[in-house]
Design a protein around this motif. Sequence first.
Motif, PDB file in Angstrom:
ATOM      1  N   VAL A 294     -22.020 -28.530 -24.507  1.00 27.86           N
ATOM      2  CA  VAL A 294     -23.068 -29.547 -24.661  1.00 27.86           C
ATOM      3  C   VAL A 294     -22.745 -30.467 -25.833  1.00 27.86           C
ATOM      4  O   VAL A 294     -22.911 -31.695 -25.750  1.00 27.86           O
ATOM      5  N   SER A 295     -22.251 -29.892 -26.928  1.00 30.65           N
ATOM      6  CA  SER A 295     -21.913 -30.729 -28.085  1.00 30.65           C
ATOM      7  C   SER A 295     -20.683 -31.586 -27.821  1.00 30.65           C
ATOM      8  O   SER A 295     -20.575 -32.698 -28.355  1.00 30.65           O
ATOM      9  N   ASP A 296     -19.733 -31.100 -27.003  1.00 34.26           N
ATOM     10  CA  ASP A 296     -18.589 -31.931 -26.627  1.00 34.26           C
ATOM     11  C   ASP A 296     -19.019 -33.094 -25.737  1.00 34.26           C
ATOM     12  O   ASP A 296     -18.370 -34.141 -25.714  1.00 34.26           O
TER      13      ASP A 296
ATOM     14  N   MET B 106     -21.919 -22.896 -34.481  1.00 36.77           N
ATOM     15  CA  MET B 106     -20.917 -23.526 -33.629  1.00 36.77           C
ATOM     16  C   MET B 106     -20.667 -24.958 -34.081  1.00 36.77           C
ATOM     17  O   MET B 106     -19.523 -25.411 -34.175  1.00 36.77           O
ATOM     18  N   GLY B 107     -21.750 -25.677 -34.375  1.00 39.07           N
ATOM     19  CA  GLY B 107     -21.616 -27.062 -34.799  1.00 39.07           C
ATOM     20  C   GLY B 107     -20.816 -27.200 -36.081  1.00 39.07           C
ATOM     21  O   GLY B 107     -20.005 -28.122 -36.228  1.00 39.07           O
TER      22      GLY B 107
ATOM     23  N   ILE C 228     -11.094 -26.165 -19.181  1.00 38.28           N
ATOM     24  CA  ILE C 228     -11.034 -26.118 -20.646  1.00 38.28           C
ATOM     25  C   ILE C 228     -11.052 -24.674 -21.135  1.00 38.28           C
ATOM     26  O   ILE C 228     -10.230 -24.276 -21.979  1.00 38.28           O
ATOM     27  N   TRP C 229     -11.971 -23.849 -20.613  1.00 40.15           N
ATOM     28  CA  TRP C 229     -12.038 -22.451 -21.016  1.00 40.15           C
ATOM     29  C   TRP C 229     -10.712 -21.748 -20.726  1.00 40.15           C
ATOM     30  O   TRP C 229     -10.228 -20.955 -21.545  1.00 40.15           O
ATOM     31  N   GLY C 230     -10.141 -22.049 -19.558  1.00 37.50           N
ATOM     32  CA  GLY C 230      -8.889 -21.404 -19.190  1.00 37.50           C
ATOM     33  C   GLY C 230      -7.763 -21.747 -20.151  1.00 37.50           C
ATOM     34  O   GLY C 230      -6.978 -20.874 -20.537  1.00 37.50           O
ATOM     35  N   ARG C 231      -7.670 -23.012 -20.535  1.00 37.27           N
ATOM     36  CA  ARG C 231      -6.621 -23.430 -21.460  1.00 37.27           C
ATOM     37  C   ARG C 231      -6.799 -22.759 -22.829  1.00 37.27           C
ATOM     38  O   ARG C 231      -5.824 -22.299 -23.438  1.00 37.27           O
ATOM     39  N   ILE C 232      -8.034 -22.687 -23.292  1.00 34.84           N
ATOM     40  CA  ILE C 232      -8.288 -22.036 -24.578  1.00 34.84           C
ATOM     41  C   ILE C 232      -7.955 -20.549 -24.500  1.00 34.84           C
ATOM     42  O   ILE C 232      -7.285 -19.993 -25.377  1.00 34.84           O
ATOM     43  N   ALA C 233      -8.415 -19.895 -23.430  1.00 34.80           N
ATOM     44  CA  ALA C 233      -8.246 -18.442 -23.302  1.00 34.80           C
ATOM     45  C   ALA C 233      -6.785 -18.036 -23.137  1.00 34.80           C
ATOM     46  O   ALA C 233      -6.435 -16.881 -23.409  1.00 34.80           O
TER      47      ALA C 233
ATOM     48  N   ALA D  14     -16.037 -26.304 -27.471  1.00 34.35           N
ATOM     49  CA  ALA D  14     -15.778 -25.185 -26.568  1.00 34.35           C
ATOM     50  C   ALA D  14     -14.977 -24.088 -27.265  1.00 34.35           C
ATOM     51  O   ALA D  14     -15.262 -22.895 -27.115  1.00 34.35           O
ATOM     52  N   ALA D  15     -13.947 -24.470 -28.040  1.00 33.40           N
ATOM     53  CA  ALA D  15     -13.150 -23.475 -28.742  1.00 33.40           C
ATOM     54  C   ALA D  15     -13.978 -22.747 -29.804  1.00 33.40           C
ATOM     55  O   ALA D  15     -13.874 -21.528 -29.965  1.00 33.40           O
ATOM     56  N   SER D  16     -14.811 -23.487 -30.528  1.00 31.40           N
ATOM     57  CA  SER D  16     -15.696 -22.876 -31.511  1.00 31.40           C
ATOM     58  C   SER D  16     -16.650 -21.900 -30.841  1.00 31.40           C
ATOM     59  O   SER D  16     -16.907 -20.802 -31.346  1.00 31.40           O
TER      60      SER D  16
END
Length: 418
Positions: free
Chosen positions: A72-74, A121-122, A209-214, A346-348
């Motif tokens: 949401v923040s992104d 997170m922010g 995005i989640w997949g790339r981070i994970a 998302a990473a945070s």
Amino acid sequence: MQTAPARAEMTPGWVVVFLSLLLGIQPLATDLYLPALPAITAAFAAPMSQVQATLTALLLSFGAAQLVWGPVSDRFGRRPVLLAGLGAYVLASIGNALAANIEQLILWRIVQGAAMGASVMGARAIVRDLYAPADGARMMSKGLSGLGLFACISGPLGGWLTEHYGWRVTLAALAVFSAVALALVVLRFRETLPAPNPQALQPREMLRIWGRIARHPTFWAWALLAATSYGGLFTFLATSSFVFITVLGLSKTHYGLLMLSMSMVYITGTVVCRRLIPRLGVRRTVAVAAGFTLTGGTLCGVLALLGLHTTWAIMGPYYLFILAHGVHQPCGQSGAVSPFPQAAGAASALSGFVMMLTAFGMGTWLGTRMSTGAETGVYPLTNGLWFWAVVIAAVAWTLVQRHGEVRSAPMPAPGPTR
């Protein structure tokens, strides 16, 4: 690092103030009410497992909510998320103070944890928005120094309020702090997100995005360092009031002073972190700190096994542990987010979720073992710290050394819109 014009209005001094406030909400939500746990137990005639749930439920909702707040923040920016989260935190704090039974208190703590997720997170995302990785670690250490100051206040203040005014006033104090933080965000905070991602909330884009981070080994090296270090801190937070007040017979005020001393050592650790990074680099700094972690945790466990069940047989070694925590947290939290400048929220969020999932698992185990009598006396605290010290050192000396060099990960191109 150059900043975009929209971000130029907020000076570095104000960035540190906001990081301190946003990160400081977390120890206030935990440390301030720790001296009140025995009083809450007595007031509601609740079993220890339910009282422990007021802490573990808060942390689980805190971790899970970040998975929502991050994207949401992104998409919409850091400012609207902070306003929504802090507003909900104020309301939840009032609900905590007015709870009529332990079930209501747990429910309001869940709401408070979810709101807290937006704030913490922010803060991590703001650091990545504004700073390159090495500068980000140093800036995060400044914010965590501020967190340490609030933690310094929390223990003694919580003990004093509980002893003189009762546990409800102690919980109501959180509403005052969060209202002040909300007012400052309204008046002084400027958006830091360089460019919102209009597709950040689309399911397909989120999964990409989640997949790339994970899949990124650097993320896991630093996220696990932060999570395991927090696991050790959480073990202390979840057990120390019962160990020091109930088992060792300290007063609530005396216990609060111990928490003050712990926080001062933690602040010293964050200062050490800022001094060592320019000389040793981030990975070597973490490796050195892990030596203190392992020494402190091992001494704590061994002294307990030898029958030294005293305040200083625990706190002396723990000071080494918490000193190193002041290094591991800023490096771990900033390092996990650093490879993802286009998806810092998302990473945070994922890093925070891993951290809180670790704490929830430990809290659930502690609540079960302590309420059934399987773990008694000082051992839930001392054995827990020993366990986490070994795990932290293993992560710092293996994963961080192999994968801890931060390189920005190219994010996948956005999928087609519908």
